[in-house]
Design a protein around this motif. Structure first.
Motif, PDB file in Angstrom:
ATOM      1  N   LEU A  39      -7.338   5.931   6.907  1.00  0.00           N
ATOM      2  CA  LEU A  39      -6.208   5.598   6.052  1.00  0.00           C
ATOM      3  C   LEU A  39      -4.937   5.359   6.867  1.00  0.00           C
ATOM      4  N   GLU A  40      -4.757   6.136   7.912  1.00  0.00           N
ATOM      5  CA  GLU A  40      -3.567   5.957   8.752  1.00  0.00           C
ATOM      6  C   GLU A  40      -3.616   4.624   9.490  1.00  0.00           C
ATOM      7  N   ARG A  41      -4.786   4.258  10.018  1.00  0.00           N
ATOM      8  CA  ARG A  41      -4.899   2.962  10.696  1.00  0.00           C
ATOM      9  C   ARG A  41      -4.686   1.824   9.699  1.00  0.00           C
ATOM     10  N   SER A  42      -5.258   1.961   8.506  1.00  0.00           N
ATOM     11  CA  SER A  42      -5.090   0.936   7.481  1.00  0.00           C
ATOM     12  C   SER A  42      -3.622   0.817   7.074  1.00  0.00           C
ATOM     13  N   ARG A  43      -2.954   1.944   6.960  1.00  0.00           N
ATOM     14  CA  ARG A  43      -1.528   1.936   6.607  1.00  0.00           C
ATOM     15  C   ARG A  43      -0.721   1.181   7.653  1.00  0.00           C
ATOM     16  N   GLN A  44      -0.937   1.502   8.919  1.00  0.00           N
ATOM     17  CA  GLN A  44      -0.185   0.851   9.986  1.00  0.00           C
ATOM     18  C   GLN A  44      -0.479  -0.649  10.044  1.00  0.00           C
ATOM     19  N   ASN A  45      -1.751  -1.006   9.902  1.00  0.00           N
ATOM     20  CA  ASN A  45      -2.162  -2.406   9.952  1.00  0.00           C
ATOM     21  C   ASN A  45      -1.553  -3.196   8.790  1.00  0.00           C
ATOM     22  N   THR A  46      -1.605  -2.623   7.593  1.00  0.00           N
ATOM     23  CA  THR A  46      -1.076  -3.307   6.414  1.00  0.00           C
ATOM     24  C   THR A  46       0.428  -3.478   6.506  1.00  0.00           C
ATOM     25  N   LEU A  47       1.119  -2.432   6.935  1.00  0.00           N
ATOM     26  CA  LEU A  47       2.573  -2.529   7.072  1.00  0.00           C
ATOM     27  C   LEU A  47       2.966  -3.560   8.125  1.00  0.00           C
ATOM     28  N   ARG A  48       2.224  -3.598   9.228  1.00  0.00           N
ATOM     29  CA  ARG A  48       2.520  -4.575  10.276  1.00  0.00           C
ATOM     30  C   ARG A  48       2.388  -6.003   9.737  1.00  0.00           C
ATOM     31  N   GLN A  49       1.326  -6.247   8.985  1.00  0.00           N
ATOM     32  CA  GLN A  49       1.091  -7.594   8.478  1.00  0.00           C
ATOM     33  C   GLN A  49       2.065  -7.977   7.372  1.00  0.00           C
ATOM     34  N   ILE A  50       2.416  -7.026   6.513  1.00  0.00           N
ATOM     35  CA  ILE A  50       3.349  -7.355   5.442  1.00  0.00           C
ATOM     36  C   ILE A  50       4.751  -7.589   5.996  1.00  0.00           C
ATOM     37  N   ARG A  51       5.110  -6.876   7.079  1.00  0.00           N
ATOM     38  CA  ARG A  51       6.411  -7.125   7.721  1.00  0.00           C
ATOM     39  C   ARG A  51       6.453  -8.536   8.307  1.00  0.00           C
ATOM     40  N   LEU A  52       5.361  -8.947   8.932  1.00  0.00           N
ATOM     41  CA  LEU A  52       5.290 -10.308   9.478  1.00  0.00           C
ATOM     42  C   LEU A  52       5.406 -11.340   8.374  1.00  0.00           C
TER      43      LEU A  52
END
Length: 224
Positions: A205-218
């Motif tokens: 869940l933590e990896r998914s959170r970081q990945n999703t936030l990174r992509q949504i910021r982009l």
């Protein structure tokens, strides 16, 4: 009788529109126009309006004073909140389920079955492939939370998953790594180790959170 028919049509409309939103066929920011949707589904506008109100309660639609009902466009803060909720709910649920003896061989087999279907669709590149992969992603997490046998928690979790996966289809990221992380969780369930299950789930869940936030910021930076 008319009341029963109307409720049934509203529920059918809700399920159809929910499916379109979660699969990415209706995108964030799109207006839900009752007359157009009614013509598309072959029903009157009234059940469409009722379905939209339920979608608003699901957190998938927002009511704009200027534009009417609009498919929700999730902010970075929304995503942070969704993951905070998932991490609390899923961790707590698996701990309860483990202590109750519900993370057993039967559940392990169901997790593996869902995982194999997830693996097959995760190799695709189309929106349909992603939608199917996310369906089995949801199934995997729903099995874990459902094992706690607390319906009010499962219901809340289901709505949170719908919202999270609506974010996923809006950014079209690479979620193939989730399959290996789900495998780690399933292996921990098979090993009957509470600590390993919680650790594997939390890492995922933590990896998914970081990945999703990174992509949504982009996406936001690029004007999406």
């Amino acid at each position: 009788m008319n009341s029963l028919v109307k409720v049934t049509l509203a529920e059918q409309a809700h399920q159809e529109l929910r499916s379109r939103i979660v699969s990415g066929r209706l995108r964030g920011g799109e207006r839900l126009l009752p007359n157009e949707l009614a013509a598309d589904l072959g029903i009157s506008p009234t059940p469409i309006k009722e379905a939209c109100l339920k979608l608003e309660a699901d957190g998938l639609v927002v009511n704009s004073s200027r534009r009417g009902m609009v498919v929700r466009d999730f902010s970075i803060e929304d995503v942070e909140e969704l993951y905070a909720a998932r991490m609390l709910i899923e961790k707590g649920a698996v701990e309860v389920a483990f202590d109750a003896g519900q993370l057993n061989d039967t559940l392990h087999a169901k997790l593996l079955e869902s995982l194999e279907k997830h693996r097959a669709f995760s190799k695709g590149t189309s929106l349909d492939d992603l939608s199917q992969a996310l369906f089995y992603d949801r199934s995997f997490h729903s099995l874990l939370v459902g094992a706690a046998n607390i319906p009010v928690i499962s219901g809340s979790h289901e709505r949170i998953l719908d919202q999270t996966h609506t974010v996923f289809v809006s950014i079209l990221g690479d979620y193939s790594r989730s399959v290996d992380e789900h495998q780690n969780i399933a292996d921990a369930v098979g090993a009957k180790s509470k600590a390993q299950i919680v650790d594997a789930l939390w890492r995922h869940l933590e990896r998914s959170r970081q990945n999703t936030l990174r992509q949504i910021r982009l996406l936001k930076q690029n004007g999406g």
